[in-house]
Design a protein around this motif. Structure first.
Motif, short mmCIF file in Angstrom:
data_model
loop_
_atom_site.label_atom_id
_atom_site.label_comp_id
_atom_site.label_asym_id
_atom_site.label_seq_id
_atom_site.Cartn_x
_atom_site.Cartn_y
_atom_site.Cartn_z
N GLY A 125 86.05 38.51 21.13
CA GLY A 125 84.63 38.50 20.81
C GLY A 125 83.78 37.66 21.74
O GLY A 125 82.56 37.69 21.67
N ARG A 126 84.42 36.88 22.60
CA ARG A 126 83.67 36.03 23.52
C ARG A 126 83.37 36.80 24.80
O ARG A 126 84.24 37.46 25.36
CB ARG A 126 84.48 34.79 23.84
N ARG A 127 82.12 36.73 25.29
CA ARG A 127 81.71 37.48 26.46
C ARG A 127 81.94 36.69 27.74
O ARG A 127 81.91 35.46 27.74
CB ARG A 127 80.23 37.85 26.35
N SER A 128 82.14 37.44 28.81
CA SER A 128 82.29 36.83 30.13
C SER A 128 80.97 36.21 30.56
O SER A 128 79.89 36.68 30.19
CB SER A 128 82.70 37.92 31.13
N PRO A 129 81.01 35.13 31.36
CA PRO A 129 79.76 34.52 31.86
C PRO A 129 78.93 35.47 32.71
O PRO A 129 77.73 35.25 32.90
CB PRO A 129 80.27 33.34 32.70
N THR A 130 79.56 36.52 33.24
CA THR A 130 78.83 37.48 34.09
C THR A 130 78.25 38.65 33.30
O THR A 130 77.64 39.54 33.87
CB THR A 130 79.77 38.05 35.17
N TRP A 131 78.41 38.62 31.97
CA TRP A 131 77.91 39.73 31.13
C TRP A 131 76.40 39.85 31.22
O TRP A 131 75.68 38.85 31.26
CB TRP A 131 78.32 39.49 29.67
N LYS A 132 75.92 41.09 31.25
CA LYS A 132 74.48 41.37 31.29
C LYS A 132 74.14 42.37 30.19
O LYS A 132 74.93 43.26 29.87
CB LYS A 132 74.07 41.97 32.64
N PRO A 133 72.95 42.27 29.57
CA PRO A 133 72.56 43.21 28.52
C PRO A 133 72.20 44.57 29.09
O PRO A 133 71.89 44.71 30.28
CB PRO A 133 71.34 42.53 27.89
N ILE A 134 72.23 45.60 28.23
CA ILE A 134 71.81 46.94 28.62
C ILE A 134 70.36 46.89 29.11
O ILE A 134 69.52 46.23 28.51
CB ILE A 134 71.96 47.91 27.44
N GLY A 135 70.09 47.59 30.20
CA GLY A 135 68.77 47.58 30.80
C GLY A 135 68.68 46.67 32.00
O GLY A 135 67.72 46.75 32.77
N SER A 136 69.69 45.79 32.17
CA SER A 136 69.71 44.90 33.34
C SER A 136 69.91 45.71 34.60
O SER A 136 70.48 46.80 34.58
CB SER A 136 70.84 43.88 33.21
N GLU A 137 69.45 45.17 35.73
CA GLU A 137 69.62 45.86 37.00
C GLU A 137 70.29 44.93 38.01
O GLU A 137 70.22 43.71 37.90
CB GLU A 137 68.26 46.34 37.54
N ARG A 138 70.97 45.54 38.95
CA ARG A 138 71.65 44.80 40.01
C ARG A 138 71.74 45.70 41.24
O ARG A 138 71.50 46.91 41.15
CB ARG A 138 73.06 44.40 39.57
N VAL A 139 72.08 45.12 42.38
CA VAL A 139 72.28 45.89 43.60
C VAL A 139 73.77 45.92 43.89
O VAL A 139 74.43 44.89 43.92
CB VAL A 139 71.51 45.27 44.79
N SER A 140 74.32 47.13 44.06
CA SER A 140 75.75 47.28 44.29
C SER A 140 76.11 46.82 45.70
O SER A 140 75.24 46.58 46.55
CB SER A 140 76.17 48.75 44.12
N LYS A 141 77.42 46.70 45.95
CA LYS A 141 77.87 46.26 47.28
C LYS A 141 77.51 47.27 48.36
O LYS A 141 77.53 46.95 49.54
CB LYS A 141 79.38 46.02 47.26
N HIS A 142 77.19 48.50 47.94
CA HIS A 142 76.78 49.53 48.90
C HIS A 142 75.26 49.61 49.06
O HIS A 142 74.76 50.49 49.77
CB HIS A 142 77.32 50.89 48.47
N GLY A 143 74.54 48.72 48.38
CA GLY A 143 73.09 48.65 48.55
C GLY A 143 72.28 49.51 47.62
O GLY A 143 71.07 49.68 47.83
N TYR A 144 72.89 50.06 46.56
CA TYR A 144 72.16 50.90 45.60
C TYR A 144 71.73 50.08 44.39
O TYR A 144 72.52 49.28 43.86
CB TYR A 144 73.04 52.06 45.12
N LEU A 145 70.49 50.29 43.95
CA LEU A 145 70.02 49.66 42.73
C LEU A 145 70.68 50.34 41.54
O LEU A 145 70.64 51.57 41.41
CB LEU A 145 68.49 49.78 42.62
N GLN A 146 71.31 49.54 40.66
CA GLN A 146 72.00 50.08 39.49
C GLN A 146 71.39 49.52 38.22
O GLN A 146 70.85 48.42 38.20
CB GLN A 146 73.49 49.72 39.53
N ARG A 147 71.50 50.29 37.14
CA ARG A 147 71.00 49.85 35.84
C ARG A 147 72.12 49.97 34.81
O ARG A 147 72.86 50.95 34.80
CB ARG A 147 69.79 50.69 35.41
N LYS A 148 72.22 48.97 33.94
CA LYS A 148 73.24 49.01 32.90
C LYS A 148 72.74 49.89 31.76
O LYS A 148 71.70 49.64 31.17
CB LYS A 148 73.55 47.60 32.39
N VAL A 149 73.52 50.94 31.44
CA VAL A 149 73.09 51.90 30.43
C VAL A 149 73.97 51.87 29.17
O VAL A 149 73.57 52.36 28.12
CB VAL A 149 73.06 53.33 31.01
N THR A 150 75.19 51.33 29.29
CA THR A 150 76.08 51.19 28.14
C THR A 150 76.78 49.85 28.24
O THR A 150 76.65 49.14 29.24
CB THR A 150 77.14 52.32 28.08
#
Length: 203
Positions: free
Chosen positions: A93-118
């Motif tokens: 039940g404990r989350r990783s320190p790197t956990w992000k909520p749905i709707g968060s965005e990040r840039v992948s290692k290939h340079g694409y903007l990604q959004r967390k959907v699930t």
């Protein structure tokens, strides 16, 4: 993920070039797991040629090659937890320190903007490229064997009129072949040739 049927072009390329081509090249060219390529080769009864297996790059020079680094029966795994390892494990039940909520965005290692959907905990399912979300919202799912690309080549220019749907084969042939290894270039060129030959046959 639903398995994708092998096309006539891919099967013909396997028959012609698999015996003398690195399996990794086919996996990359066809966007398939390497295990799937091996499985299809087995189904078709295709094996690597003796000349190819003799190449040093294949890593199968003789039966002793790599023997010193192989695991022996009964040998414990190197990453098996030792004494005190429980203190560093995540509690249920404990989350990783790197956990992000749905709707968060990040840039992948290939340079694409990604959004967390699930929030399944499986990165490839949870994070989707935003340009793909834009495309699928307007046009529906991306067909198997195709990619959504940027017309101007700018990955940060995410706008529907800057996106286009292309097949993986066309995209590889469109790009400069000089950036790919020779064995992959051969597969790409043959796929283009086979596509043209098969299309002409069905006209």
């Amino acid at each position: 993920m639903k398995s994708r049927n092998w096309s006539e072009v891919e099967i013909e390329a396997m028959r012609l070039f698999y015996p003398d081509t690195l399996t990794e090249a086919f996996a990359r060219a066809f966007d398939r797991p390497i295990g799937g390529v091996y499985a299809m080769a087995a189904r078709l009864g295709i094996q690597k040629s003796a000349a190819f297996l003799a190449l040093q790059v294949v890593g199968r020079i003789d039966a002793k090659h790599g023997k010193s680094t192989r695991y022996r029966e009964g040998q414990p795994a190197r990453n098996k937890g030792g004494p005190g390892s429980q203190s560093t494990q995540f509690k249920p039940g404990r989350r990783s320190p790197t956990w992000k909520p749905i709707g968060s965005e990040r840039v992948s290692k290939h340079g694409y903007l990604q959004r967390k959907v699930t929030d399944t905990g499986r990165g490839k399912l949870d994070w989707i490229e935003v340009h793909i979300l834009v495309w699928t919202t307007a046009h529906g799912p991306v067909p198997p064997g195709h990619l959504v690309t940027f017309k101007d080549g700018n990955k940060s220019h995410i706008a529907l009129d800057n996106l286009e749907l292309v097949s993986r084969t066309d995209l590889m042939l469109r790009n400069s072949v000089h950036q790919y290894p020779p064995e992959l270039v051969a597969v790409m060129q043959m796929m283009g040739y086979l596509n043209r030959r098969i299309n002409a046959k069905h006209r």
